[in-house]
Design an enzyme around this catalytic site. Structure first.
Site, PDB file in Angstrom:
ATOM      1  N   LYS A  11       2.726  -1.669   4.322  1.00 47.27           N
ATOM      2  CA  LYS A  11       3.556  -2.756   3.815  1.00 47.27           C
ATOM      3  C   LYS A  11       5.005  -2.305   3.585  1.00 47.27           C
ATOM      4  CE  LYS A  11      -0.239  -5.270   1.542  1.00 47.27           C
ATOM      5  NZ  LYS A  11      -0.667  -5.923   0.273  1.00 47.27           N
ATOM      6  N   TYR A  51      -1.802 -14.569   5.814  1.00 52.42           N
ATOM      7  CA  TYR A  51      -2.372 -14.638   4.473  1.00 52.42           C
ATOM      8  C   TYR A  51      -2.797 -16.062   4.093  1.00 52.42           C
ATOM      9  CZ  TYR A  51      -1.367  -9.785   3.109  1.00 52.42           C
ATOM     10  OH  TYR A  51      -1.371  -8.410   2.989  1.00 52.42           O
ATOM     11  N   ASN A 114       1.383  -2.936  -3.005  1.00 50.87           N
ATOM     12  CA  ASN A 114       0.332  -1.917  -3.040  1.00 50.87           C
ATOM     13  C   ASN A 114       0.188  -1.181  -1.711  1.00 50.87           C
ATOM     14  OD1 ASN A 114      -0.828  -3.988  -1.637  1.00 50.87           O
ATOM     15  ND2 ASN A 114      -2.500  -4.340  -3.070  1.00 50.87           N
ATOM     16  N   HIS A 117      -2.370  -2.970   3.684  1.00 48.88           N
ATOM     17  CA  HIS A 117      -3.380  -4.014   3.885  1.00 48.88           C
ATOM     18  C   HIS A 117      -4.478  -3.431   4.753  1.00 48.88           C
ATOM     19  CE1 HIS A 117      -5.395  -7.708   5.092  1.00 48.88           C
ATOM     20  NE2 HIS A 117      -5.446  -7.148   6.289  1.00 48.88           N
ATOM     21  N   GLU A 128      -7.717 -10.374  12.715  1.00 50.76           N
ATOM     22  CA  GLU A 128      -6.427  -9.791  12.352  1.00 50.76           C
ATOM     23  C   GLU A 128      -5.866  -8.934  13.484  1.00 50.76           C
ATOM     24  OE1 GLU A 128      -7.307  -9.900   7.539  1.00 50.76           O
ATOM     25  OE2 GLU A 128      -7.100  -7.953   8.513  1.00 50.76           O
TER      26      GLU A 128
HETATM   27  P1  ADP Z   1      -6.652  -6.527  -0.679  1.00 49.58           P
HETATM   28  O1  ADP Z   1      -5.263  -6.315  -0.079  1.00 49.58           O
HETATM   29  O2  ADP Z   1      -7.110  -5.339  -1.475  1.00 49.58           O
HETATM   30  O3  ADP Z   1      -7.657  -6.990   0.330  1.00 49.58           O
HETATM   31  P2  ADP Z   1      -6.578  -9.294  -1.644  1.00 49.58           P
HETATM   32  O4  ADP Z   1      -7.048  -9.686  -0.282  1.00 49.58           O
HETATM   33  O5  ADP Z   1      -7.339  -9.793  -2.823  1.00 49.58           O
HETATM   34  O6  ADP Z   1      -6.489  -7.694  -1.779  1.00 49.58           O
HETATM   35  O7  ADP Z   1      -5.056  -9.764  -1.855  1.00 49.58           O
HETATM   36  C1  ADP Z   1      -4.133  -9.658  -0.801  1.00 49.58           C
HETATM   37  C2  ADP Z   1      -2.858  -9.087  -1.344  1.00 49.58           C
HETATM   38  O8  ADP Z   1      -2.281 -10.024  -2.267  1.00 49.58           O
HETATM   39  C3  ADP Z   1      -2.976  -7.789  -2.161  1.00 49.58           C
HETATM   40  O9  ADP Z   1      -3.039  -6.633  -1.363  1.00 49.58           O
HETATM   41  C4  ADP Z   1      -1.719  -7.836  -2.998  1.00 49.58           C
HETATM   42  O10 ADP Z   1      -0.565  -7.438  -2.244  1.00 49.58           O
HETATM   43  C5  ADP Z   1      -1.605  -9.321  -3.307  1.00 49.58           C
HETATM   44  N1  ADP Z   1      -2.253  -9.646  -4.588  1.00 49.58           N
HETATM   45  C6  ADP Z   1      -3.588  -9.751  -4.830  1.00 49.58           C
HETATM   46  N2  ADP Z   1      -3.830 -10.059  -6.109  1.00 49.58           N
HETATM   47  C7  ADP Z   1      -2.616 -10.150  -6.721  1.00 49.58           C
HETATM   48  C8  ADP Z   1      -2.184 -10.444  -8.053  1.00 49.58           C
HETATM   49  N3  ADP Z   1      -3.060 -10.694  -9.020  1.00 49.58           N
HETATM   50  N4  ADP Z   1      -0.852 -10.455  -8.289  1.00 49.58           N
HETATM   51  C9  ADP Z   1       0.049 -10.197  -7.316  1.00 49.58           C
HETATM   52  N5  ADP Z   1      -0.286  -9.922  -6.031  1.00 49.58           N
HETATM   53  C10 ADP Z   1      -1.607  -9.893  -5.729  1.00 49.58           C
HETATM   54 MG    MG Z   2      -7.785  -8.742   1.406  1.00 51.33          MG
END
Ligand code: ADP
Ligand code: MG
Length: 140
Positions: A11, A51, A114, A117, A128
């Site tokens: 990211k 997304y 974070n 992805h 994807e």
């Molecule tokens: P992952 O990336 O671990 O699969 P998710 O699919 O649940 O997680 O969410 C997609 C992305 O959305 C996350 O990687 C993060 O960047 C963002 N995200 C998820 N939950 C939150 C939150 N509570 N607040 C802000 N951003 C979030």
């Molecule tokens: Mg996810």
């Protein structure tokens, strides 16, 4: 275990901090092979489409802004059990919950920024990969 392919994004927060090499190394050391890799500037339409599953979530707008703020690195990773293995190497979504040694534990700034992805299941991995790569770009 089956030979699988999964999709990964380094990211913007991580690309901006020059962490591409360190993150790719984590994947390679876990036994995942990079079979496709490219750096792109994601468009708003691409990010919103990618997304779309999260479009009703309160963080959707912020997530899209973060993903288009600066370039990302897209990868297809291949290996035995690659989908789960990638998720293990990534660590928990919230870096506060991520295990020591994972990418998110070491590099993530917050639950939103974070660093990576990764696809969460075989169906999403296939979708994807197709969203960003054509078959002739996958060099297994
Ligand atoms: P992952 O990336 O671990 O699969 P998710 O699919 O649940 O997680 O969410 C997609 C992305 O959305 C996350 O990687 C993060 O960047 C963002 N995200 C998820 N939950 C939150 C939150 N509570 N607040 C802000 N951003 C979030
Ligand atoms: Mg996810």
């Amino acid at each position: 275990m089956a030979l699988e392919r999964t999709f990964s994004i380094i990211k913007p927060d991580a690309v901006r901090r020059n962490l591409i090499g360190k993150i790719v190394t984590k994947f390679e050391e876990a036994g995942l092979t990079v079979i496709a890799l490219k750096k792109i500037q994601m468009t708003r339409a691409q990010a919103e489409g990618f997304y779309a599953v999260h479009k009703e979530r309160p963080f959707f707008g912020e997530l899209v802004e973060q993903m288009i703020a600066s370039p990302v690195v897209l990868q297809v990773l291949e290996g035995e059990g690659a989908i789960l293995k990638n998720r293990e190497v990534m660590g928990a979504t919230n870096p506060a919950n991520a295990v020591e040694g994972t990418i998110r534990k070491e590099f993530a700034l917050s639950i939103g920024e974070n660093s990576v992805h990764g696809s969460d299941a075989p169906e999403t991995a296939a979708e994807e990969i197709k969203y960003f790569f054509s078959d002739d770009e996958l060099v297994g």
